[in-house]
Design an enzyme around this catalytic site. Sequence first.
Site, PDB file in Angstrom:
ATOM      1  N   ALA A 111       0.762  -1.246   0.000  1.00 48.63           N
ATOM      2  CA  ALA A 111       0.000   0.000   0.000  1.00 48.63           C
ATOM      3  C   ALA A 111       0.796   1.303   0.000  1.00 48.63           C
ATOM      4  CB  ALA A 111      -0.944  -0.004   1.191  1.00 48.63           C
ATOM      5  N   ALA A 112       2.033   1.286   0.521  1.00 50.07           N
ATOM      6  CA  ALA A 112       2.755   2.547   0.708  1.00 50.07           C
ATOM      7  C   ALA A 112       3.251   3.115  -0.622  1.00 50.07           C
ATOM      8  CB  ALA A 112       3.920   2.329   1.651  1.00 50.07           C
ATOM      9  N   PRO A 113       3.276   4.443  -0.799  1.00 51.52           N
ATOM     10  CA  PRO A 113       2.952   5.494   0.175  1.00 51.52           C
ATOM     11  C   PRO A 113       1.474   5.836   0.321  1.00 51.52           C
ATOM     12  CG  PRO A 113       3.765   6.487  -1.834  1.00 51.52           C
ATOM     13  CD  PRO A 113       3.852   4.989  -2.030  1.00 51.52           C
ATOM     14  N   GLY A 114       0.580   5.103  -0.342  1.00 47.73           N
ATOM     15  CA  GLY A 114      -0.816   5.188   0.057  1.00 47.73           C
ATOM     16  C   GLY A 114      -1.754   6.051  -0.777  1.00 47.73           C
ATOM     17  N   ASN A 115      -1.325   6.459  -1.954  1.00 52.00           N
ATOM     18  CA  ASN A 115      -2.259   7.239  -2.778  1.00 52.00           C
ATOM     19  C   ASN A 115      -3.481   6.429  -3.178  1.00 52.00           C
ATOM     20  OD1 ASN A 115      -1.136   9.800  -2.806  1.00 52.00           O
ATOM     21  ND2 ASN A 115       0.274   9.283  -4.476  1.00 52.00           N
ATOM     22  N   LYS A 116      -3.260   5.164  -3.475  1.00 54.03           N
ATOM     23  CA  LYS A 116      -4.404   4.326  -3.861  1.00 54.03           C
ATOM     24  C   LYS A 116      -5.239   3.993  -2.633  1.00 54.03           C
ATOM     25  CE  LYS A 116      -1.925   2.595  -7.888  1.00 54.03           C
ATOM     26  NZ  LYS A 116      -0.552   2.980  -7.484  1.00 54.03           N
ATOM     27  N   CYS A 233       3.300  -0.283 -12.670  1.00 59.95           N
ATOM     28  CA  CYS A 233       3.725   0.828 -13.531  1.00 59.95           C
ATOM     29  C   CYS A 233       4.887   0.331 -14.392  1.00 59.95           C
ATOM     30  CB  CYS A 233       4.071   2.072 -12.729  1.00 59.95           C
ATOM     31  SG  CYS A 233       5.351   1.857 -11.503  1.00 59.95           S
TER      32      CYS A 233
HETATM   33  N1  SAM Z   1       0.028   1.311  -3.992  1.00 64.65           N
HETATM   34  C1  SAM Z   1       1.020   2.303  -3.606  1.00 64.65           C
HETATM   35  C2  SAM Z   1       0.470   3.678  -3.892  1.00 64.65           C
HETATM   36  O1  SAM Z   1      -0.394   3.823  -4.752  1.00 64.65           O
HETATM   37  O2  SAM Z   1       0.885   4.644  -3.243  1.00 64.65           O
HETATM   38  C3  SAM Z   1       2.350   2.056  -4.286  1.00 64.65           C
HETATM   39  C4  SAM Z   1       2.896   0.666  -4.012  1.00 64.65           C
HETATM   40  S1  SAM Z   1       4.536   0.368  -4.601  1.00 64.65           S
HETATM   41  C5  SAM Z   1       4.291   0.111  -6.300  1.00 64.65           C
HETATM   42  C6  SAM Z   1       4.865  -1.258  -4.023  1.00 64.65           C
HETATM   43  C7  SAM Z   1       4.993  -1.382  -2.520  1.00 64.65           C
HETATM   44  O3  SAM Z   1       5.049  -2.767  -2.188  1.00 64.65           O
HETATM   45  C8  SAM Z   1       6.260  -0.778  -1.915  1.00 64.65           C
HETATM   46  O4  SAM Z   1       5.916   0.201  -0.981  1.00 64.65           O
HETATM   47  C9  SAM Z   1       6.956  -1.959  -1.227  1.00 64.65           C
HETATM   48  O5  SAM Z   1       7.544  -1.599   0.004  1.00 64.65           O
HETATM   49  C10 SAM Z   1       5.799  -2.901  -1.006  1.00 64.65           C
HETATM   50  N2  SAM Z   1       6.128  -4.327  -0.864  1.00 64.65           N
HETATM   51  C11 SAM Z   1       7.107  -5.033  -1.480  1.00 64.65           C
HETATM   52  N3  SAM Z   1       7.046  -6.318  -1.112  1.00 64.65           N
HETATM   53  C12 SAM Z   1       6.004  -6.454  -0.261  1.00 64.65           C
HETATM   54  C13 SAM Z   1       5.433  -7.541   0.448  1.00 64.65           C
HETATM   55  N4  SAM Z   1       5.930  -8.789   0.352  1.00 64.65           N
HETATM   56  N5  SAM Z   1       4.357  -7.305   1.237  1.00 64.65           N
HETATM   57  C14 SAM Z   1       3.842  -6.060   1.343  1.00 64.65           C
HETATM   58  N6  SAM Z   1       4.348  -4.989   0.702  1.00 64.65           N
HETATM   59  C15 SAM Z   1       5.412  -5.188  -0.099  1.00 64.65           C
END
Ligand code: SAM
Length: 303
Positions: A111-116, A233
């Site tokens: 989820a991070a940084p959480g815009n979605k 992306c």
């Molecule tokens: N959905 C977010 C947004 O819209 O702001 C962006 C997400 S970013 C593409 C992918 C995220 O997956 C990263 O923050 C990363 O730390 C996290 N991540 C990677 N492996 C993970 C796991 N096994 N479990 C949970 N989160 C994970």
Amino acid sequence: SFQQTQDDVIPRYVRVNTLKTTLEDVIDYLKREGFSYQGTASRLEDLDCLSGKTFLRDLHLQDLLVFSAKTDFHDHFLYKAGHIILQDKASCLPAFLLNPQVGSHVIDACAAPGNKTSHLAAIMKNKGKLFAFDLDAKRLSTMSTLLLRAGVTCHQLANQDFLKVDPQSSEYKEVESILLDPSCSGSGMVCLRDEVSEQQDEGRLQALATFQLRCLNHALQFPQVQRVVYSTCSIHAQENEEVVSACLQQNPGFRLVHLLPNWPERGHEPLSQCLRASTAKTRTHGFFVAMLERRPPQTDEEN
Ligand code: SAM
């Protein structure tokens, strides 16, 4: 080397945060500041005509405003107060398409940084439960700040590996919708493209695709899940259509949903139910979205 052409210019998208304000109020506020509202875009090319302080409402997404590429809202009151979220149009698609019901239980798996996450909360009107996981503690702390500013209250954040979240736990027994936006190569991000595109290390892509498929398979294990939106992306089929095809093969109880019939760019054949996005065809960063749904139980006649 990377040459910027007209097609590479991405307009500035602003999502109105309906947890804090309304589309009308944001438009009025901006007009009072000297911006000029041109109404709703009627075709893609309208976006290429934006300049200075003119802006439009987006063609596909209701709560999205579009400005010229040079507009910067990072220091703007509306941004600092959480009334607007600076989010590319393509990255607004997953929550918009998942469209969770008000009061329902939803997982945002990476989820991070959480815009979605904040977009999901807005659609849910802050009612129900939004379980948000991320592995990276630092990104999660940025996320807390962002969600606070956006007025999100229906969430429960956990610094946890999504692959280790137990689908059988009673906590998640009502989860019907999952948004999965896992780590990817980022090859669709226009600013990164010249550095990463051609030379994507094959081993890295393979490792990402393996991880993405494990996450997607895991999402389908939640007992009540009906819909899962998968997004990246990335522009690589290996992280997109190939992940989804492999998952469908392994999970015959799920099928693809045909997304936005009017969207101009589709998933690579045969996965035309999925969406792709690009600067040339959608004036966004490169992006991919698929939605899987549980097949309805077969009736006796069909058996
Ligand atoms: N959905 C977010 C947004 O819209 O702001 C962006 C997400 S970013 C593409 C992918 C995220 O997956 C990263 O923050 C990363 O730390 C996290 N991540 C990677 N492996 C993970 C796991 N096994 N479990 C949970 N989160 C994970």
